[in-house]
Design an enzyme around this catalytic site. Structure first.
Site, PDB file in Angstrom:
ATOM      1  N   THR A 144       0.851  -1.200   0.000  1.00  0.00           N
ATOM      2  CA  THR A 144       0.000   0.000   0.000  1.00  0.00           C
ATOM      3  C   THR A 144       0.885   1.247   0.000  1.00  0.00           C
ATOM      4  O   THR A 144       0.629   2.204  -0.748  1.00  0.00           O
ATOM      5  CB  THR A 144      -0.927  -0.010   1.238  1.00  0.00           C
ATOM      6  OG1 THR A 144      -1.742  -1.191   1.178  1.00  0.00           O
ATOM      7  CG2 THR A 144      -1.806   1.215   1.287  1.00  0.00           C
ATOM      8  N   ASN A 178      -6.779  -9.717  -6.856  1.00  0.00           N
ATOM      9  CA  ASN A 178      -6.784 -10.360  -5.543  1.00  0.00           C
ATOM     10  C   ASN A 178      -8.095 -11.049  -5.207  1.00  0.00           C
ATOM     11  O   ASN A 178      -8.128 -11.977  -4.416  1.00  0.00           O
ATOM     12  CB  ASN A 178      -6.434  -9.356  -4.435  1.00  0.00           C
ATOM     13  CG  ASN A 178      -7.248  -8.088  -4.530  1.00  0.00           C
ATOM     14  OD1 ASN A 178      -7.266  -7.427  -5.561  1.00  0.00           O
ATOM     15  ND2 ASN A 178      -7.938  -7.749  -3.464  1.00  0.00           N
ATOM     16  N   GLN A 195      -0.199  -9.922  -6.093  1.00  0.00           N
ATOM     17  CA  GLN A 195      -0.692 -11.312  -6.115  1.00  0.00           C
ATOM     18  C   GLN A 195       0.046 -12.183  -7.120  1.00  0.00           C
ATOM     19  O   GLN A 195      -0.150 -13.408  -7.124  1.00  0.00           O
ATOM     20  CB  GLN A 195      -2.203 -11.336  -6.419  1.00  0.00           C
ATOM     21  CG  GLN A 195      -3.060 -10.637  -5.379  1.00  0.00           C
ATOM     22  CD  GLN A 195      -3.194 -11.429  -4.073  1.00  0.00           C
ATOM     23  OE1 GLN A 195      -2.893 -12.639  -4.011  1.00  0.00           O
ATOM     24  NE2 GLN A 195      -3.642 -10.770  -3.010  1.00  0.00           N
ATOM     25  N   SER A 238       4.441  -7.115  -2.080  1.00  0.00           N
ATOM     26  CA  SER A 238       4.278  -7.199  -0.622  1.00  0.00           C
ATOM     27  C   SER A 238       4.790  -8.554  -0.139  1.00  0.00           C
ATOM     28  O   SER A 238       4.359  -9.593  -0.653  1.00  0.00           O
ATOM     29  CB  SER A 238       2.791  -7.064  -0.301  1.00  0.00           C
ATOM     30  OG  SER A 238       2.583  -7.131   1.081  1.00  0.00           O
ATOM     31  N   HIS A 262       4.285 -10.388   2.499  1.00  0.00           N
ATOM     32  CA  HIS A 262       3.425 -11.376   3.160  1.00  0.00           C
ATOM     33  C   HIS A 262       2.524 -12.141   2.203  1.00  0.00           C
ATOM     34  O   HIS A 262       1.833 -13.071   2.599  1.00  0.00           O
ATOM     35  CB  HIS A 262       2.626 -10.738   4.313  1.00  0.00           C
ATOM     36  CG  HIS A 262       1.488  -9.843   3.925  1.00  0.00           C
ATOM     37  ND1 HIS A 262       0.177 -10.242   4.019  1.00  0.00           N
ATOM     38  CD2 HIS A 262       1.452  -8.566   3.468  1.00  0.00           C
ATOM     39  CE1 HIS A 262      -0.624  -9.237   3.656  1.00  0.00           C
ATOM     40  NE2 HIS A 262       0.132  -8.212   3.321  1.00  0.00           N
ATOM     41  N   THR A 297      14.486   4.454   9.310  1.00  0.00           N
ATOM     42  CA  THR A 297      15.402   3.332   9.508  1.00  0.00           C
ATOM     43  C   THR A 297      14.762   2.044   8.998  1.00  0.00           C
ATOM     44  O   THR A 297      13.613   1.741   9.343  1.00  0.00           O
ATOM     45  CB  THR A 297      15.738   3.191  11.008  1.00  0.00           C
ATOM     46  OG1 THR A 297      16.270   4.438  11.454  1.00  0.00           O
ATOM     47  CG2 THR A 297      16.729   2.073  11.263  1.00  0.00           C
ATOM     48  N   CYS A 335     -10.458  -7.005   2.348  1.00  0.00           N
ATOM     49  CA  CYS A 335     -10.635  -5.591   2.682  1.00  0.00           C
ATOM     50  C   CYS A 335     -12.104  -5.199   2.654  1.00  0.00           C
ATOM     51  O   CYS A 335     -12.578  -4.455   3.501  1.00  0.00           O
ATOM     52  CB  CYS A 335      -9.893  -4.704   1.701  1.00  0.00           C
ATOM     53  SG  CYS A 335      -8.195  -5.191   1.514  1.00  0.00           S
TER      54      CYS A 335
HETATM   55  N1  PLP Z   1      -2.643  -4.936  -3.858  1.00  0.00           N
HETATM   56  C1  PLP Z   1      -3.219  -6.142  -3.853  1.00  0.00           C
HETATM   57  C2  PLP Z   1      -3.637  -6.765  -5.156  1.00  0.00           C
HETATM   58  C3  PLP Z   1      -3.420  -6.816  -2.647  1.00  0.00           C
HETATM   59  O1  PLP Z   1      -3.995  -8.024  -2.658  1.00  0.00           O
HETATM   60  C4  PLP Z   1      -3.008  -6.192  -1.446  1.00  0.00           C
HETATM   61  C5  PLP Z   1      -3.273  -6.854  -0.138  1.00  0.00           C
HETATM   62  O2  PLP Z   1      -4.358  -7.374   0.092  1.00  0.00           O
HETATM   63  C6  PLP Z   1      -2.384  -4.943  -1.512  1.00  0.00           C
HETATM   64  C7  PLP Z   1      -2.224  -4.345  -2.729  1.00  0.00           C
HETATM   65  C8  PLP Z   1      -1.883  -4.256  -0.271  1.00  0.00           C
HETATM   66  O3  PLP Z   1      -0.751  -4.927   0.236  1.00  0.00           O
HETATM   67  P1  PLP Z   1      -0.200  -4.618   1.707  1.00  0.00           P
HETATM   68  O4  PLP Z   1      -0.909  -5.554   2.624  1.00  0.00           O
HETATM   69  O5  PLP Z   1       1.272  -4.935   1.664  1.00  0.00           O
HETATM   70  O6  PLP Z   1      -0.431  -3.191   1.978  1.00  0.00           O
END
Ligand code: PLP
Length: 358
Positions: free
Chosen positions: A73, A139, A167, A184, A186, A222, A304
């Protein structure tokens, strides 16, 4: 518990966890140095970050640089707010990180998708557009977008192209021709709280966070050696296991399609990451379904949007009505999922859905 929500987040790979530990040292260790300090401990932490940077670079095309951020994000905000001003065009199925950020800067033009959930590679784009943003893999429904052709067209009209590859990173080949790519950790078995923005060589953007000038003057603050080392290890592993992981997902997909035969697939069957099964069943009350299947972790729409009560903008964009969108679920699986988990989850979800129909 059966975890089938891989689009929301993925389990941390043991190798990523291991790579992080040394940089989480307390006073008895040497791994807690500030990576921006010139002394020995600082240089060691810095070296860990640079090693991770090389590994993460493997997720992107050649010819660019990696800026670490706190999330995708943040990377997307940096890309959109820190680059070209002017008209922006974003696909109708972008994640809120792109939609809301582009929207906050003025009316963003929406690029429509087909009923299969795919942007037409030749979709008209207004000549004055300065930034085009289309994601690699959606996503919510997993559909794969023609990002290379769209990037090529953007370049030809003098617009920047941003690809949210959150994704797809580590699963698909990197999107060639993009100017900026966000990922990202995770979502590919790395830790939460760390992401990256890739910038094509020569592209200059303005920082959003000013201060000590870390991250090449683009993102002050940092850095976290532990999170970044974990991201680096996860990226390396994803690249090494790309084919193996994809074959495993395909195997699970085939079984999942059989197990959920009473449901209709949302989005394209073929132009899709097969670790994403977004399904609908007329009349199903998804909130009730989730409460009846509490030990199965799956999602209603996107993580979300769920809880907001609003039907998913992605499912609406592919032409579903509110009722259909609200009777849709997302099952997400990947590297550490098993056939047994899919079968057990399907039998629970199917039984709970059938119980609603009597
Ligand atoms: N973009 C997509 C397609 C995502 O699936 C997500 C997370 O659900 C994000 C952006 C945001 O990622 P982050 O959790 O690292 O902010």
């Amino acid at each position: 518990m059966i975890y089938l929500d891989y689009q929301a987040t993925t389990p941390l790979a043991p190798q990523a966890r291991e790579a992080m530990l040394r940089w989480l040292d307390g006073p008895d260790g040497t791994g807690f140095g500030n990576p921006h300090s010139p002394h020995t401990m600082g240089r060691q932490s810095h070296a860990a970050i640079e090693l991770a940077r090389e590994r993460v670079a493997g997720l992107f095309p050649p010819g660019g640089r990696v800026i670490f951020t706190g999330s995708a994000t943040e990377a997307i905000n940096l890309a959109i707010r820190g680059s070209a001003a002017g008209a922006r065009a974003v696909s109708a199925i972008e994640h809120a990180a792109v939609r809301d950020t582009a929207g906050a800067l003025g009316d963003a033009i929406q690029l429509p998708v087909s009923s299969a959930g795919i942007v037409d590679a030749e979709v008209p784009i207004a000549g004055n557009t300065s930034l085009v943003a289309v994601m690699q893999v959606n996503n919510e429904i997993g559909t794969i977008q023609p990002v290379e052709r769209l990037a090529q067209r953007s370049a030809a009209m003098g617009a920047l192209f941003l690809c949210d590859a959150v994704q797809g990173a580590g699963k698909l080949a990197p999107p060639l021709g993009a100017d900026m790519i966000a990922v990202s950790a995770h979502k590919f078995h790395g830790p939460k709280g760390v992401g990256a923005l890739w910038l094509r060589d020569g592209l200059k953007i303005s920082p959003l966070i000013t201060g000590g000038g870390q991250e090449q003057g683009i993102r002050s603050g940092t850095l976290s050696p532990a999170l970044i080392a974990g991201m680096g290890a996860a990226a390396q592993l994803a690249l090494e296991r790309k084919d193996e992981d994809a074959a495993h997902v395909e195997h699970l997909w085939n079984r999942a399609r059989e197990c959920f035969s009473g449901w209709t697939l949302n989005g394209s069957e073929t132009q899709r990451w097969h670790g994403n099964l977004n399904l609908r069943r007329e009349g199903v009350d998804v909130a009730r379904l989730m409460s009846d299947c509490r030990d199965v972790m799956f999602s209603a729409g996107s993580a979300c949007a769920s809880g907001s009560g609003r039907p998913s903008h992605v499912l609406k964009a592919i032409g579903l009505d509110d009722r259909q969108a609200k009777s849709s679920i997302r099952i997400g699986f990947g590297r550490y999922s098993t056939l047994d988990q899919i079968e057990e989850a399907a039998s629970k979800i199917n039984a709970a859905a059938a119980a609603q129909e009597v």
